[in-house]
Write an enzyme that holds these catalytic residues in place. Structure first.
Site, PDB file in Angstrom:
ATOM      1  N   CYS A   1       4.080   8.515  -0.052  1.00 20.02           N
ATOM      2  CA  CYS A   1       4.656   7.654   0.971  1.00 20.02           C
ATOM      3  C   CYS A   1       4.798   6.266   0.365  1.00 20.02           C
ATOM      4  O   CYS A   1       3.815   5.682  -0.089  1.00 20.02           O
ATOM      5  CB  CYS A   1       3.729   7.629   2.185  1.00 20.02           C
ATOM      6  SG  CYS A   1       4.243   6.482   3.458  1.00 20.02           S
TER       7      CYS A   1
ATOM      8  N   GLU B   1       0.825  -1.205   0.000  1.00 19.40           N
ATOM      9  CA  GLU B   1       0.000   0.000   0.000  1.00 19.40           C
ATOM     10  C   GLU B   1       0.862   1.258   0.000  1.00 19.40           C
ATOM     11  O   GLU B   1       2.052   1.214   0.300  1.00 19.40           O
ATOM     12  CB  GLU B   1      -0.906   0.007   1.220  1.00 19.40           C
ATOM     13  CG  GLU B   1      -0.133   0.079   2.524  1.00 19.40           C
ATOM     14  CD  GLU B   1      -1.054   0.125   3.739  1.00 19.40           C
ATOM     15  OE1 GLU B   1      -1.659  -0.919   4.032  1.00 19.40           O
ATOM     16  OE2 GLU B   1      -1.144   1.170   4.380  1.00 19.40           O
TER      17      GLU B   1
ATOM     18  N   CYS C   1       0.096   2.564   9.203  1.00 22.25           N
ATOM     19  CA  CYS C   1       0.965   1.706   8.407  1.00 22.25           C
ATOM     20  C   CYS C   1       0.477   0.279   8.326  1.00 22.25           C
ATOM     21  O   CYS C   1       0.335  -0.393   9.339  1.00 22.25           O
ATOM     22  CB  CYS C   1       2.333   1.620   9.076  1.00 22.25           C
ATOM     23  SG  CYS C   1       3.248   3.094   8.971  1.00 22.25           S
TER      24      CYS C   1
ATOM     25  N   LEU D   1      11.733   7.401  17.054  1.00 19.90           N
ATOM     26  CA  LEU D   1      12.327   7.249  18.392  1.00 19.90           C
ATOM     27  C   LEU D   1      11.279   6.698  19.364  1.00 19.90           C
ATOM     28  O   LEU D   1      11.487   5.674  20.005  1.00 19.90           O
ATOM     29  CB  LEU D   1      12.882   8.599  18.868  1.00 19.90           C
ATOM     30  CG  LEU D   1      13.780   8.533  20.097  1.00 19.90           C
ATOM     31  CD1 LEU D   1      15.061   7.757  19.806  1.00 19.90           C
ATOM     32  CD2 LEU D   1      14.114   9.934  20.604  1.00 19.90           C
ATOM     33  N   HIS D   2      10.191   7.406  19.520  1.00 18.31           N
ATOM     34  CA  HIS D   2       9.035   6.966  20.317  1.00 18.31           C
ATOM     35  C   HIS D   2       9.261   6.810  21.814  1.00 18.31           C
ATOM     36  O   HIS D   2       8.309   6.531  22.560  1.00 18.31           O
ATOM     37  CB  HIS D   2       8.416   5.681  19.754  1.00 18.31           C
ATOM     38  CG  HIS D   2       8.047   5.749  18.298  1.00 18.31           C
ATOM     39  ND1 HIS D   2       7.567   6.890  17.701  1.00 18.31           N
ATOM     40  CD2 HIS D   2       8.098   4.817  17.311  1.00 18.31           C
ATOM     41  CE1 HIS D   2       7.342   6.648  16.418  1.00 18.31           C
ATOM     42  NE2 HIS D   2       7.662   5.406  16.152  1.00 18.31           N
TER      43      HIS D   2
ATOM     44  N   CYS E   1       7.367  -3.663  15.873  1.00 20.28           N
ATOM     45  CA  CYS E   1       7.082  -2.621  16.865  1.00 20.28           C
ATOM     46  C   CYS E   1       5.675  -2.857  17.436  1.00 20.28           C
ATOM     47  O   CYS E   1       4.760  -3.270  16.701  1.00 20.28           O
ATOM     48  CB  CYS E   1       7.186  -1.239  16.229  1.00 20.28           C
ATOM     49  SG  CYS E   1       8.853  -0.867  15.642  1.00 20.28           S
TER      50      CYS E   1
ATOM     51  N   CYS F   1       2.530  -1.217  15.593  1.00 17.27           N
ATOM     52  CA  CYS F   1       2.510  -1.095  14.128  1.00 17.27           C
ATOM     53  C   CYS F   1       1.862  -2.311  13.463  1.00 17.27           C
ATOM     54  O   CYS F   1       2.121  -3.448  13.849  1.00 17.27           O
ATOM     55  CB  CYS F   1       3.931  -0.920  13.616  1.00 17.27           C
ATOM     56  SG  CYS F   1       4.054  -0.691  11.835  1.00 17.27           S
TER      57      CYS F   1
ATOM     58  N   CYS G   1       7.326  -6.651   7.607  1.00 21.67           N
ATOM     59  CA  CYS G   1       8.468  -6.019   8.281  1.00 21.67           C
ATOM     60  C   CYS G   1       8.959  -6.944   9.389  1.00 21.67           C
ATOM     61  O   CYS G   1       8.169  -7.646  10.018  1.00 21.67           O
ATOM     62  CB  CYS G   1       8.019  -4.689   8.884  1.00 21.67           C
ATOM     63  SG  CYS G   1       9.344  -3.732   9.648  1.00 21.67           S
TER      64      CYS G   1
HETATM   65  N1  SAH Z   1      10.273   1.241   9.519  1.00 13.17           N
HETATM   66  C1  SAH Z   1      10.380   2.661   9.370  1.00 13.17           C
HETATM   67  C2  SAH Z   1       9.378   3.299   8.453  1.00 13.17           C
HETATM   68  C3  SAH Z   1       7.940   2.838   8.467  1.00 13.17           C
HETATM   69  S1  SAH Z   1       6.802   3.364   9.676  1.00 13.17           S
HETATM   70  C4  SAH Z   1      10.388   3.327  10.714  1.00 13.17           C
HETATM   71  O1  SAH Z   1      10.294   2.652  11.718  1.00 13.17           O
HETATM   72  O2  SAH Z   1      10.559   4.539  10.765  1.00 13.17           O
HETATM   73  C5  SAH Z   1       6.532   5.079   9.547  1.00 13.17           C
HETATM   74  C6  SAH Z   1       6.257   5.709  10.888  1.00 13.17           C
HETATM   75  O3  SAH Z   1       4.940   5.395  11.381  1.00 13.17           O
HETATM   76  C7  SAH Z   1       7.220   5.275  11.971  1.00 13.17           C
HETATM   77  O4  SAH Z   1       7.602   6.376  12.736  1.00 13.17           O
HETATM   78  C8  SAH Z   1       6.366   4.305  12.784  1.00 13.17           C
HETATM   79  O5  SAH Z   1       6.886   4.123  14.059  1.00 13.17           O
HETATM   80  C9  SAH Z   1       5.024   4.988  12.741  1.00 13.17           C
HETATM   81  N2  SAH Z   1       3.879   4.141  13.058  1.00 13.17           N
HETATM   82  C10 SAH Z   1       3.692   2.839  12.815  1.00 13.17           C
HETATM   83  N3  SAH Z   1       2.495   2.424  13.271  1.00 13.17           N
HETATM   84  C11 SAH Z   1       1.910   3.500  13.802  1.00 13.17           C
HETATM   85  C12 SAH Z   1       0.659   3.720  14.454  1.00 13.17           C
HETATM   86  N4  SAH Z   1      -0.196   2.748  14.647  1.00 13.17           N
HETATM   87  N5  SAH Z   1       0.374   4.981  14.865  1.00 13.17           N
HETATM   88  C13 SAH Z   1       1.249   5.989  14.706  1.00 13.17           C
HETATM   89  N6  SAH Z   1       2.438   5.840  14.116  1.00 13.17           N
HETATM   90  C14 SAH Z   1       2.780   4.606  13.670  1.00 13.17           C
END
Ligand code: SAH
Length: 346
Positions: A102, A89, A334, A216-217, A113, A116, A109
């Protein structure tokens, strides 16, 4: 074999090996960049196209399967089908200054995380350079409306971890940046990573000057480990060292993504820690309300908590914005849209 995988020089070699004149390479490369299938390549003789087909080459690497358009802001969500039947997507966001696409870099993946949707089934496979470029080419074609080029900016923030597919992603960057291709400047490209540090050094050493975005989160290893398994391998300190190296080499300010999760990383103490971590670092922080993913069960921080968090960062002179959500009516985070699409077929 997808022709979109190849650089101009590689296409030239293919053309010459088939006994065709050199100028055909330029014509073919231009058609491929425009998103044309063989049938649409009007300036090329049928005999040449037949030779390419006989050798097993295909023109476009991906095909648009479905498009959803947001009534709120015009954001478009794309579902693409790959040659092997896999589904990925992407999103096109329309801003005043231009259009940002995007793109995904992997099917699934490995990073898993906790919030995600992309990592729910693990890594299925890497995308090839042409499959990443194919997303840009296809969406560009779909949105041109008479203009030369519809897409001005690219963010590598779709499904997948771009630095876990380093060789294909960097070849894609070379292809999309090429003067003979779409010629999109590195300044207009962002790459988002969960912090694969060895590859951040490599990216800097290989001369890529794009905007590096770090997911970073959490400002400390303890919290980060509970939401991002990569923290076991690369610590927050490793990330900070790597981004300093990247900044010194490229002069590009680093962007930090911070998805706000209720009860996990959204308190004032974390905001103070984040401020200390980023003191003196040329950085910008994007605070992102978490998109709810049913299978993950985590909820977004409240509006109030996000606002308070931002106030702490501002007080500490850390540049920061709350990211507005786009296309909220056409399915969120995502990998979510892909999953929904796959479930429809079950
Ligand atoms: N793997 C890469 C890029 C893909 S995700 C990365 O980790 O940066 C793109 C962004 O969306 C990342 O910052 C990811 O942590 C965030 N993301 C993923 N799922 C999410 C969700 N449910 N809500 C908010 N942000 C999310």
């Amino acid at each position: 074999m997808q022709l979109l995988d190849y650089t101009f020089e590689e296409i030239e070699k293919i053309v010459l090996d088939l006994g065709e004149p050199r100028f055909r390479a330029k014509q073919l490369f231009e058609w491929l960049t425009k998103g044309a299938e063989f049938e649409e390549m009007k300036t090329l003789p049928k005999s040449f196209l037949d030779k390419l087909k006989e050798k097993g080459y295909t023109a476009q690497a991906i095909h648009i399967e479905d498009v959803l358009v947001s009534k709120l802001d015009g954001t478009k969500k794309y579902i693409y089908r790959l040659e092997d039947g896999n589904i990925i997507e992407g999103v096109l966001m329309k801003y005043k200054y231009g259009n940002t696409i995007c793109v995904s870099t992997q099917v699934g993946c490995r990073m898993n995380c906790a919030f995600c949707a992309s990592g729910l089934d693990g890594l299925i496979r890497n995308l090839t350079p042409g499959e990443i470029l194919g997303q840009v080419v296809a969406v560009n074609k779909d949105n041109k409306e008479g203009k030369d080029r519809a897409i001005t900016n690219i963010v590598l923030m779709g499904s997948g971890e771009p630095l876990d597919n380093y060789d294909n992603v960097t070849k894609f960057l070379d292809l999309v940046n090429s003067e003979k291709g779409l010629n999109i400047s590195m300044r207009n490209i962002s790459l988002s990573t969960c912090g694969v540090c060895d590859k951040i050094y490599k990216l800097a050493d290989d001369g890529f000057t794009l905007t590096l975005t770090i997911s970073l989160h959490a400002p400390d290893n303890e919290t980060r480990e509970t939401i991002m398994p990569i923290t076991k391998k690369f610590k927050v300190e490793d990330i900070m060292k790597a981004v300093k190296y990247y900044f010194d080499k490229t002069g590009r300010r680093i962007v930090f993504e911070y998805s706000m999760i209720n009860g996990k990383n959204d308190n004032v103490e974390e905001a103070q820690k984040l401020s200390r971590l980023l003191r003196g670092v040329p950085a910008h922080v994007n605070l992102i309300p978490l998109n709810y993913v049913k299978e993950r069960g985590l909820h977004s921080a409240s509006k109030d908590n996000i606002k308070t968090f931002m106030d702490v960062l501002n007080k500490n002179k850390i540049s920061c914005t709350i990211r507005r959500t786009m296309g909220a009516d056409i399915e969120g985070a995502c990998g979510q849209l892909r999953r929904k699409y796959l479930k429809m077929g079950e």
